[in-house]
Design a protein around this motif. Structure first.
Motif, PDB file in Angstrom:
ATOM      1  N   CYS A 284       0.819  -1.223   0.000  1.00 37.23           N
ATOM      2  CA  CYS A 284       0.000   0.000   0.000  1.00 37.23           C
ATOM      3  C   CYS A 284       0.844   1.260   0.000  1.00 37.23           C
ATOM      4  CB  CYS A 284      -0.932   0.001   1.214  1.00 37.23           C
ATOM      5  SG  CYS A 284      -0.055   0.065   2.810  1.00 37.23           S
ATOM      6  N   LYS A 285       2.164   1.107  -0.082  1.00 39.84           N
ATOM      7  CA  LYS A 285       3.092   2.241  -0.090  1.00 39.84           C
ATOM      8  C   LYS A 285       2.950   3.131   1.142  1.00 39.84           C
ATOM      9  CE  LYS A 285       4.265   0.863  -4.195  1.00 39.84           C
ATOM     10  NZ  LYS A 285       5.488   0.021  -4.358  1.00 39.84           N
ATOM     11  N   GLY A 286       2.526   2.508   2.251  1.00 43.06           N
ATOM     12  CA  GLY A 286       2.445   3.253   3.496  1.00 43.06           C
ATOM     13  C   GLY A 286       1.130   3.974   3.730  1.00 43.06           C
ATOM     14  N   SER A 287       0.153   3.763   2.856  1.00 44.20           N
ATOM     15  CA  SER A 287      -1.138   4.424   3.061  1.00 44.20           C
ATOM     16  C   SER A 287      -2.014   3.646   4.035  1.00 44.20           C
ATOM     17  CB  SER A 287      -1.878   4.569   1.727  1.00 44.20           C
ATOM     18  OG  SER A 287      -2.306   3.295   1.239  1.00 44.20           O
ATOM     19  N   GLY A 288      -1.787   2.355   4.148  1.00 41.89           N
ATOM     20  CA  GLY A 288      -2.606   1.508   4.997  1.00 41.89           C
ATOM     21  C   GLY A 288      -3.913   1.109   4.355  1.00 41.89           C
ATOM     22  N   ALA A 289      -4.176   1.615   3.143  1.00 39.13           N
ATOM     23  CA  ALA A 289      -5.449   1.384   2.482  1.00 39.13           C
ATOM     24  C   ALA A 289      -5.328   0.346   1.379  1.00 39.13           C
ATOM     25  CB  ALA A 289      -5.994   2.686   1.910  1.00 39.13           C
TER      26      ALA A 289
ATOM     27  N   LYS B  72      -4.344  -5.668   3.026  1.00 38.52           N
ATOM     28  CA  LYS B  72      -4.302  -7.032   3.553  1.00 38.52           C
ATOM     29  C   LYS B  72      -2.940  -7.384   4.139  1.00 38.52           C
ATOM     30  CE  LYS B  72      -7.899  -9.196   0.734  1.00 38.52           C
ATOM     31  NZ  LYS B  72      -8.196 -10.301  -0.220  1.00 38.52           N
ATOM     32  N   LYS B  73      -1.893  -6.799   3.608  1.00 38.84           N
ATOM     33  CA  LYS B  73      -0.548  -7.155   4.073  1.00 38.84           C
ATOM     34  C   LYS B  73      -0.226  -6.537   5.430  1.00 38.84           C
ATOM     35  CE  LYS B  73       4.270  -7.502   2.591  1.00 38.84           C
ATOM     36  NZ  LYS B  73       5.236  -7.221   1.501  1.00 38.84           N
ATOM     37  N   CYS B  74      -0.469  -5.246   5.571  1.00 39.65           N
ATOM     38  CA  CYS B  74      -0.128  -4.567   6.835  1.00 39.65           C
ATOM     39  C   CYS B  74      -1.340  -4.378   7.747  1.00 39.65           C
ATOM     40  CB  CYS B  74       0.535  -3.223   6.571  1.00 39.65           C
ATOM     41  SG  CYS B  74      -0.561  -1.985   5.823  1.00 39.65           S
ATOM     42  N   LYS B  75      -2.538  -4.778   7.215  1.00 39.72           N
ATOM     43  CA  LYS B  75      -3.788  -4.671   7.995  1.00 39.72           C
ATOM     44  C   LYS B  75      -4.057  -3.236   8.448  1.00 39.72           C
ATOM     45  CE  LYS B  75      -3.725  -9.463   9.575  1.00 39.72           C
ATOM     46  NZ  LYS B  75      -2.717  -9.879   8.583  1.00 39.72           N
ATOM     47  N   GLY B  76      -3.679  -2.297   7.583  1.00 41.12           N
ATOM     48  CA  GLY B  76      -3.943  -0.899   7.864  1.00 41.12           C
ATOM     49  C   GLY B  76      -2.924  -0.219   8.752  1.00 41.12           C
TER      50      GLY B  76
END
Length: 437
Positions: A154-159, A211-215
């Motif tokens: 998500c490139k750090g957006s969490g979305a 899905k990877k960082c779960k937001g």
């Protein structure tokens, strides 16, 4: 004009119409009362002390005090606020970074949150034990480290995909909520980071999260780092791996800082670039000299020394071997000196039984007679063996009399003298201990 908010005045325990001298006097009194060194059993002492300093920073400045009186914290964060054009949030962040703390709950300006005010991510400090051998010879460590890295999905957006966060409903997008705190007889209102969005001011729905960082915007990442301990480095020296620390979206990564912690050596002692060790020689060597390997050095070399002919060595005599000390950092071909202190090993009782005592007495210096003039009163004391090292450890655990020469460690970079500040025990002249630069 009465103050819109009185929280900062409540912290110092003064009224909103207090004079500059009353504010200064109250700060000094409160600082002494809540100083962490005097309240080691109070886990909140450090935060109270920081709150006092931050409150004094604002109220001791006439312009900032006026803005606070007119608009409260919002006034401080408004257009033109701050010292010399500085955003007050930056001012407070600098103050607490200088004092080794974090932004206390009462001074969170909301909105961006502390992480966006920092110039880079937080540093990771790792104490690392080292031996004197490693500091003498140098060493390269290969370590597996774990850090927070910006999520690549998500490139750090969490979305997830093109999803966008919505303003937090709990704090209405401000990133903070209010809480009441009791200060003795005073009840003050302060701002705390919103529990619903962790101070971010916005939230993502569960289905919209990556899905990877779960937001969370970051993920745990392991990487292999090489740490080089250079020859001649010192205890407490820092090795900085720039950019190897935790990452945050939109913020440069922090550093990983290794702090060297020297463990005691069983034979050698270090002071600056000099080394000291103890060497035991026999009574024969003390009287008639020696020519042999006296020590095994920190790099495994044997060091041979020959004493001058006709030189009698006495107990605790010290010699210096030039250029056999520690390597000088960044100049490994240059070394300090090695000091050797001699201990003379006396013969044991069994040896005395094998020699002719009369002959031996005729060869060695005669016994001493009673002291002169003889005291008028003489008492008899019992002969009893004792361990002086045990006595020192019991009664003088902090003393260190191993070597008291004037040259060993001379010019050590760690030597310093702390000047007394007689004006004020905590900060001097009524000012906070740490001021923003």
């Amino acid at each position: 004009m009465p103050a819109v908010e009185t929280e900062l005045y409540d912290i110092l325990g003064v009224s909103p119409d207090a004079t500059e001298n009353e504010i200064k006097k109250a700060y000094r009194q409160k600082a002494k009362e809540h100083h962490p060194d005097k309240n080691i059993n109070d886990p909140e002492a450090g935060q109270k002390f920081q709150e006092l300093g931050a409150a004094y920073e604002t109220l001791s400045d006439p312009d900032m005090r006026h803005m606070y009186d007119v608009g409260g914290m919002e006034g401080l964060n408004g257009p033109g606020a701050g010292m010399g054009g500085m955003d007050p949030s930056e001012l407070f962040a600098q103050f607490f970074q200088a004092s080794g703390g974090s932004m206390p709950f009462g001074f969170d300006f909301g909105g961006a949150g502390p992480s966006r005010r920092r110039g880079k991510g937080e540093d990771t400090v790792i104490p690392h034990p080292v031996t004197l051998d490693e500091l003498y010879n140098g060493k390269t460590l290969k370590l597996n480290l774990e850090k927070e890295a910006v999520c690549g999905t998500c490139k750090g957006s969490g979305a997830r995909g093109n999803a966008k966060p919505k303003p937090c409903g709990l704090c209405e997008g401000k990133g903070w909520t209010t809480a009441q705190t009791s200060h003795g007889t005073h009840l003050s209102t302060s701002r705390v980071a919103c529990s619903g969005c962790d101070g971010a001011g916005e939230r993502l729905k569960e289905k919209d999260r990556c899905k990877k960082c779960k937001g969370e915007k970051t993920i745990k990442e392991k990487n292999r780092q090489e740490v080089v301990i250079e020859k001649g480095m010192a205890d407490k020296q820092r090795i900085i791996l720039a950019g190897a620390g935790d990452e945050e979206p939109g913020t440069p990564a922090g550093d990983v800082v290794f702090v060297l912690r020297l463990t005691p050596h069983e034979s050698f002692e270090r002071s600056g670039s000099d080394l000291l060790t103890n060497v035991t020689i026999t009574l024969s060597e003390a009287l008639f000299g020696f020519s042999r390997i006296l020590i095994t050095h920190l790099d495994g070399r044997g060091v041979q020394v020959t004493s001058p002919p006709g030189k009698i060595i006495k107990h605790a005599d010290t010699i210096v071997l030039r250029g056999e000390g520690m390597p000088v950092h960044k100049q490994p071909d240059t070394k300090g000196d090695l000091y050797l202190t001699f201990t003379i090993e006396m013969p044991d009782d069994e040896w005395l039984k094998t020699v002719d005592r009369k002959t031996l007495l005729s060869l060695i210096p005669p016994k001493k007679m009673d002291i002169e003039p003889r005291p008028e009163v003489v008492s008899t004391a019992a002969f009893e063996e004792a361990d002086i090292e045990e006595v020192r450890e019991r009664y003088f655990p902090a003393s260190h009399d191993f070597f008291d020469g004037a040259q060993f460690g001379e010019g050590d970079e760690d030597d310093w003298v702390e000047e007394d500040d007689e004006d004020d025990e905590y900060g001097g002249a009524g000012e906070p201990e740490c001021r923003p630069q």
